[in-house]
Design an enzyme around this catalytic site. Structure first.
Site, PDB file in Angstrom:
ATOM      1  N   HIS A 295      26.976  32.328  24.471  1.00  0.00           N
ATOM      2  CA  HIS A 295      26.978  33.158  25.613  1.00  0.00           C
ATOM      3  C   HIS A 295      26.308  32.255  26.769  1.00  0.00           C
ATOM      4  O   HIS A 295      25.562  31.527  26.566  1.00  0.00           O
ATOM      5  CB  HIS A 295      25.978  34.477  25.493  1.00  0.00           C
ATOM      6  CG  HIS A 295      26.379  35.313  26.647  1.00  0.00           C
ATOM      7  ND1 HIS A 295      25.681  35.218  27.920  1.00  0.00           N
ATOM      8  CD2 HIS A 295      27.265  36.361  26.761  1.00  0.00           C
ATOM      9  CE1 HIS A 295      26.150  36.155  28.488  1.00  0.00           C
ATOM     10  NE2 HIS A 295      27.248  36.823  27.950  1.00  0.00           N
ATOM     11  N   PRO A 296      27.119  32.154  27.851  1.00  0.00           N
ATOM     12  CA  PRO A 296      26.964  31.038  28.912  1.00  0.00           C
ATOM     13  C   PRO A 296      25.814  31.537  29.798  1.00  0.00           C
ATOM     14  O   PRO A 296      25.354  30.923  30.936  1.00  0.00           O
ATOM     15  CB  PRO A 296      28.167  31.155  29.618  1.00  0.00           C
ATOM     16  CG  PRO A 296      28.867  32.356  29.384  1.00  0.00           C
ATOM     17  CD  PRO A 296      28.267  32.878  28.385  1.00  0.00           C
ATOM     18  N   CYS A 297      24.903  32.598  29.541  1.00  0.00           N
ATOM     19  CA  CYS A 297      23.782  33.053  30.555  1.00  0.00           C
ATOM     20  C   CYS A 297      22.911  31.990  30.831  1.00  0.00           C
ATOM     21  O   CYS A 297      22.354  32.181  32.149  1.00  0.00           O
ATOM     22  CB  CYS A 297      23.450  34.495  30.299  1.00  0.00           C
ATOM     23  SG  CYS A 297      22.578  34.319  28.608  1.00  0.00           S
ATOM     24  N   ARG A 298      22.482  31.164  29.755  1.00  0.00           N
ATOM     25  CA  ARG A 298      21.469  30.305  30.186  1.00  0.00           C
ATOM     26  C   ARG A 298      22.156  28.622  30.592  1.00  0.00           C
ATOM     27  O   ARG A 298      21.357  27.953  30.337  1.00  0.00           O
ATOM     28  CB  ARG A 298      20.442  29.967  29.020  1.00  0.00           C
ATOM     29  CG  ARG A 298      19.836  31.422  28.662  1.00  0.00           C
ATOM     30  CD  ARG A 298      18.794  31.796  29.486  1.00  0.00           C
ATOM     31  NE  ARG A 298      17.884  30.910  29.523  1.00  0.00           N
ATOM     32  CZ  ARG A 298      16.853  30.512  30.470  1.00  0.00           C
ATOM     33  NH1 ARG A 298      17.121  31.181  31.516  1.00  0.00           N
ATOM     34  NH2 ARG A 298      16.036  29.635  30.404  1.00  0.00           N
TER      35      ARG A 298
END
Lengths: 314, 342
Positions: free
Chosen positions: A257-260
């Protein structure tokens, strides 16, 4: 929780439509990429690590803001010689990890960080994997009885090949071992291993690249995405790695997941700049893939362009 | 005994040759629902392959969504997608998708295989191979798509012309041991050049010619006579998907049939081209010497086109002859998808 994430996705979709893709560079300030920077970085990856290539994916899923022939990057048939859990045990023993971000427990582990003092190997890569050793460990010794001998079938019985071959097809050549013919190699050391297709898409909401994994078992049959989680660092398996629809391909795939991503990339860039290295945007994906290696430590995809992370100036 | 042992290692490997991407089955399903319906006629498809690019795993012939034709005329052209690149050399194939499991089992597999091999055999004699060498790798897939259960039965065949008497392997070594260091360097750089140029990157069969000055050049098959006339050392090169150190990969078989039938050569050097991380690796690549009995070659040219050799090639599944089956209910069944999304 599920409903919430769906809502979130809907909002992200809407925001994406309103704001449109990023066109101004914020690479050094935020660790993110504009669409054109993604293409530049992708072109550079393809030319330096040629096992990667651009693909156009499903025509109906094409994103208009990316060139039709450069929708995403993919490298296929990448070996994954053992499960992540076993590598982690070794790694902990070696003390080769640092937490890049310790504000909360979302922190990323970096395998390329500073090793602990008494660890002589500097800037070590992944523990070296000796093929013959793996072969012994995973193929020959691991015939677990709880699978009711199913595993055993995976190990080819060389005797069966030629016999079966002659049942329907007559190949006079197979009888003569001195001839150059299609027969199974006598070598027992055929490594049966999982393989992965690794792809990188552009995430319009987070404005970063995003990594996707499609797994195949030892006989190149599709792996259920849940089993893919076995090849993900256990710190990430149920948090940052999720199973979702691929933006350009059919089916469910595991994805980091690219949130960070932006924040982590920003930290890496800051470290480089502190060391007096001016990061270039076309090298973004090399940095990115090195950091992804901490999430999927056993998948041996190509991020070989060894380039200096700036350690010389410290 | 020692000699026997040494020669035995040269068998052409055919382990695990095929791989089907999930997208292929999704596309086949929509094609069947929207266009083919009950039509069982053969569908031309495109498989993709590349040289071995990792010392520990072989590459496969891969079917992707783009392998199938568009399911409606107004769909955006997939022409772009079916174009090759260095990591996906297009190979022509045929798909036979039956409407029932019974008709799948009832297919006459031997004649289907023969019919595809006949195309290869004809292409060898007509000179088509020199225009498009990938026809030597023609393949066949039979399938039954159960769209009620989202399961797919399938079986690949890679028709291989059986030389009788078979070719003999005289020698097989890592390529690095077969060249002088100057030659090796030149061969590597010529290969890397061929692989990085878009006009040649997806051409899987080629010639390596080495002049007396140790300079290597990669050339198209049609240039063979030019090389021979110049007195250059010539190796028959091909993209080898196999990674095994003692076994050339499956494309070698039809290549040898081509070399002896089309060019009437009895003793040749071949070059199994392999890469590591996308670049030529002469330690992994192999050079071999094969002897082919000329009785089946050009010496009886006119007659031999009529007499097609025997054919083998149905793929083995886990060491046994048999079909494969994959269930995609988890990603295709709308009720399951609804549950997992709730």
């Amino acid at each position: 929780m599920m409903a919430l994430s769906q809502l979130q996705r809907a909002i992200q979709g809407a925001v994406g439509r309103i704001t449109g893709p990023r066109t101004v560079s914020a690479f050094k300030e935020k660790g993110v990429l504009s669409v054109s920077e993604f293409v530049i970085a992708g072109d550079n990856l393809v030319s330096k690590c040629p096992t990667w290539s651009w693909e156009s994916g499903e025509p109906s899923k094409r994103k208009s803001y990316l060139p039709a022939d450069k929708q995403f990057l993919i490298t296929r048939n990448v070996p994954c010689l053992r499960r992540a859990a076993s590598i982690e045990e070794e790694y902990e023993a070696a003390g080769g990890e640092v937490l890049l971000d310790n504000e909360d427990n979302d922190g990323w582990l970096a395998t390329h960080g500073k090793p602990k003092e008494n660890n002589g190997a500097e800037d070590d890569n992944l523990p070296s994997i000796d093929a013959s050793e793996i072969n012994k460990k995973n193929t020959i010794q691991s015939i677990p009885s709880y699978f009711g001998g199913e595993e055993e079938e995976d190990i080819p019985d060389m005797g069966e090949y030629e016999e079966a071959d002659n049942l329907i097809e007559t190949d006079p050549a197979t009888l003569q071992t001195t001839y150059l013919v299609a027969n199974e190699p006598d070598d027992d050391n055929i490594l049966r291993t999982r393989t992965y297709d690794v792809s990188i898409t552009y995430d319009n909401y987070y404005q970063t690249p995003r990594v996707w994994l499609t797994g195949y078992d030892e006989s190149r049959m599709l792996l259920q995405p849940e089993l893919v989680l076995e090849d993900v660092s256990q710190d990430h398996a149920h948090k940052t790695v999720t199973i979702e629809d691929h933006p350009h391909l059919p089916g469910k795939h595991a994805s980091v997941h690219p949130c960070r991503h932006g924040a982590v990339m920003k930290k890496i860039i800051d470290v480089l700049m502190l060391r007096g290295v001016e990061p270039e945007v076309d090298k973004y994906l090399f940095l990115f893939l090195k950091f992804v290696a901490s999430v999927i430590p056993t998948i041996e995809y190509d991020y070989t362009m060894d380039f200096d992370l700036g350690s010389s100036s410290t | 005994e020692v000699l026997l042992e040494m020669l035995r290692v040269g068998g052409v490997s055919k382990i695990c040759m095929s791989s089907v991407d999930e997208g292929f089955w999704h596309k086949l399903s929509s094609l069947k629902l929207n266009k083919l319906r009950l039509d069982e006629s053969p569908i031309p498809i495109t498989g993709f392959y590349a040289p071995c690019s990792h010392p520990q795993v072989s590459n496969h012939l891969t079917l992707l969504a783009e392998s199938l034709p568009a399911d409606s005329d107004d769909e955006p052209s997939s022409l772009l997608a079916s174009q090759g690149n260095r990591n996906r050399c297009p190979v022509p194939g045929i798909l036979l998708n039956t409407n029932t499991l019974e008709s799948f089992y009832a297919l006459d597999k031997q004649s289907l295989l023969k019919a595809e091999a006949k195309k290869i055999w004809d292409d060898i004699y007509s000179g088509k191979v020199e225009e498009d060498s990938s026809v030597l790798l023609r393949f066949l897939v039979i399938s039954f798509a159960d769209l009620k259960k989202w399961s797919f039965h399938y079986w690949f065949a890679f028709p291989a012309l059986v030389l009788d008497p078979p070719a003999t392997l005289v020698n097989l070594k890592p390529a690095s041991q077969c060249f002088t260091s100057e030659e090796a360097e030149s061969v590597s750089s010529a290969c890397n050049k061929w692989r990085s140029k878009s006009s040649t990157a997806d051409i899987p069969f080629f010639l390596v010619s080495i002049g007396s000055n140790s300079i290597a050049t990669l050339r198209h098959l049609r240039e063979l006579e030019t090389c021979q006339n110049n007195g250059q050392k010539v190796l028959f090169g091909f993209y080898d998907p196999c990674h095994l150190p003692n076994n050339p990969g499956w494309p070698l078989r039809n290549y040898l049939a081509y070399i002896c039938s089309r060019w009437g050569l009895g003793k040749i050097h071949f070059f199994c081209y392999r890469e590591n991380r996308g670049f030529a690796d002469l330690g992994l690549s192999l050079v071999g010497e094969a002897e082919i009995s000329l009785s089946q070659g050009r010496s009886i040219g006119g007659r031999s086109h009529q007499n097609m050799p025997n054919v083998v090639g149905w793929e083995l599944n886990k060491g046994k002859r048999g079909l494969r089956c994959i269930s995609l209910a988890k990603t295709m069944d709308p009720t399951r998808l609804a549950v997992s999304a709730a």
